[in-house]
Write an enzyme that holds these catalytic residues in place. Sequence first.
Site, PDB file in Angstrom:
ATOM      1  N   LYS A  35       0.855  -1.201   0.000  1.00  0.00           N
ATOM      2  CA  LYS A  35       0.000   0.000   0.000  1.00  0.00           C
ATOM      3  C   LYS A  35       0.887   1.246   0.000  1.00  0.00           C
ATOM      4  O   LYS A  35       2.098   1.151   0.209  1.00  0.00           O
ATOM      5  CB  LYS A  35      -0.927  -0.018   1.221  1.00  0.00           C
ATOM      6  CG  LYS A  35      -0.194  -0.058   2.559  1.00  0.00           C
ATOM      7  CD  LYS A  35      -1.149  -0.241   3.728  1.00  0.00           C
ATOM      8  CE  LYS A  35      -0.384  -0.415   5.020  1.00  0.00           C
ATOM      9  NZ  LYS A  35      -1.010   0.182   6.165  1.00  0.00           N
ATOM     10  N   TYR A 259      13.959  31.143   4.840  1.00  0.00           N
ATOM     11  CA  TYR A 259      12.815  31.863   5.402  1.00  0.00           C
ATOM     12  C   TYR A 259      12.958  32.025   6.911  1.00  0.00           C
ATOM     13  O   TYR A 259      13.356  31.080   7.608  1.00  0.00           O
ATOM     14  CB  TYR A 259      11.527  31.070   5.144  1.00  0.00           C
ATOM     15  CG  TYR A 259      11.073  31.063   3.702  1.00  0.00           C
ATOM     16  CD1 TYR A 259      10.693  32.242   3.076  1.00  0.00           C
ATOM     17  CD2 TYR A 259      11.029  29.872   2.998  1.00  0.00           C
ATOM     18  CE1 TYR A 259      10.257  32.222   1.750  1.00  0.00           C
ATOM     19  CE2 TYR A 259      10.591  29.853   1.673  1.00  0.00           C
ATOM     20  CZ  TYR A 259      10.216  31.030   1.058  1.00  0.00           C
ATOM     21  OH  TYR A 259       9.791  31.010  -0.246  1.00  0.00           O
TER      22      TYR A 259
HETATM   23  C1  LIG Z   1      -3.910  -4.297   8.509  1.00  0.00           C
HETATM   24  C2  LIG Z   1      -2.437  -4.220   8.265  1.00  0.00           C
HETATM   25  N1  LIG Z   1      -1.720  -5.353   8.189  1.00  0.00           N
HETATM   26  C3  LIG Z   1      -0.389  -5.344   7.977  1.00  0.00           C
HETATM   27  C4  LIG Z   1       0.306  -4.152   7.842  1.00  0.00           C
HETATM   28  C5  LIG Z   1       1.805  -4.186   7.626  1.00  0.00           C
HETATM   29  O1  LIG Z   1       2.473  -3.673   8.733  1.00  0.00           O
HETATM   30  P1  LIG Z   1       4.062  -3.543   8.773  1.00  0.00           P
HETATM   31  O2  LIG Z   1       4.410  -2.532   7.744  1.00  0.00           O
HETATM   32  O3  LIG Z   1       4.339  -3.082  10.155  1.00  0.00           O
HETATM   33  O4  LIG Z   1       4.609  -4.890   8.456  1.00  0.00           O
HETATM   34  C6  LIG Z   1      -0.396  -2.949   7.927  1.00  0.00           C
HETATM   35  C7  LIG Z   1       0.341  -1.689   7.815  1.00  0.00           C
HETATM   36  O5  LIG Z   1       0.157  -0.744   8.485  1.00  0.00           O
HETATM   37  C8  LIG Z   1      -1.798  -2.985   8.144  1.00  0.00           C
HETATM   38  O6  LIG Z   1      -2.509  -1.857   8.225  1.00  0.00           O
END
Ligand SMILES: Cc1ncc(COP(=O)(O)O)c(C=O)c1O
Length: 381
Positions: A35, A259
């Site tokens: 993601k 700035y």
């Molecule tokens: C529902 C869920 N599972 C897994 C993960 C993966 O987590 P990580 O990046 O700590 O491995 C995330 C990331 O935030 C998540 O939201």
Amino acid sequence: MQRALARVNLAAIERNAARLRRELGPRVSLCAVVKADGYGHGAAPSARAALAGGASWLAVATATEAAELRAAGIGARILVMGALSGEEVPVALAAGADVVAWSERFVATLANAAGERKVCVHVKLDSGMGRLGTRVRSEAIAVAGLVRAEPSLELAGAMTHFATADDDPGFVTEQLARFEPFVAEIRRLEPGLVVHAANSAAVLRQPASHFDLVRCGIALYGLDPMNERAQDWGLEPALELTSYVAAVKAAARGDSAGYGRRFIADRETSLATLPIGYADGIRRGFTNNLDVLIGGRRHPLVGTVSMDNITVEVQSTPAGTSAGGEFPVRVGAKATIIGSDAEQSQSAEDLAARIGTINYEIVCGISGRVPRAYHRDGVPE
Ligand SMILES: Cc1ncc(COP(=O)(O)O)c(C=O)c1O
């Protein structure tokens, strides 16, 4: 020379996936969480590298992210982990993604939108994260029952998410104690479903949390889920963020930079301007509060971070220039913000510590304006 560049080593991502796989039993699958554009590393290239390293599933937060992976030609199983509005459901389903449900109403929405498709649904119990999912086990089981009753839906998974796998193993144990009775009950309904809970930190520290599949994000990119030292876990950071010296000039005592004049030279010195700023992901909180590696040395960022530029003090002699009148760094020199230069290195964790955040936010914050260049151990892709 690029004004700002994120170089991503796909071979490192592949090795990190293989490294994580080694933590897992032979029947546990690795789901690569890609993601947020692969935590800033590029979703599709990161996904391919993770799949090559032994991941067999992908996870994203949004329907659009699933559609983008499909548009890039990726055929692996994808789980959309986030909440989906009525508008977003058709996008996720068109991508052939698995989706997450925790309410009977949402199951009805899915059934209406499924059409001819068979939609794989994962039921989420909120065992302590306090975010998505239902806290009530009987409600989650009722949702699972409804999914099973709908011909267009398949009860494919049962899941939860940990709140403290990176810092409080005690609470992980509490969450597991709430999740396990749910798992036992839902497995009676559907023995073959895929049970999953662990994120990167839990994979490394809590073998009891692995179940059938683990969802790893941060560790895939070679970053430490505990936000300390990735090397201690055998992980290799995959991303390097660089800029270059676009200008260098002498500054007299009393001259200011940036700035708000938040840097005023207290002696003769030299200042280099690098064309990278907060619109690229160098947060304004790094004002007077970061090192930049140039020519194998650390130099302090001075003054306020601007939208498109930062200033670095590169003085090496009291006069601000070397004996021959040359500046201590040359225009065009590479400037490393995340990565290594000769003996010096600076990690995403180091940046996070400077501004009281986590490595996740540093890499996700590298904006779309920064081109990504992919390579495998130095060989361009
Ligand atoms: C529902 C869920 N599972 C897994 C993960 C993966 O987590 P990580 O990046 O700590 O491995 C995330 C990331 O935030 C998540 O939201």
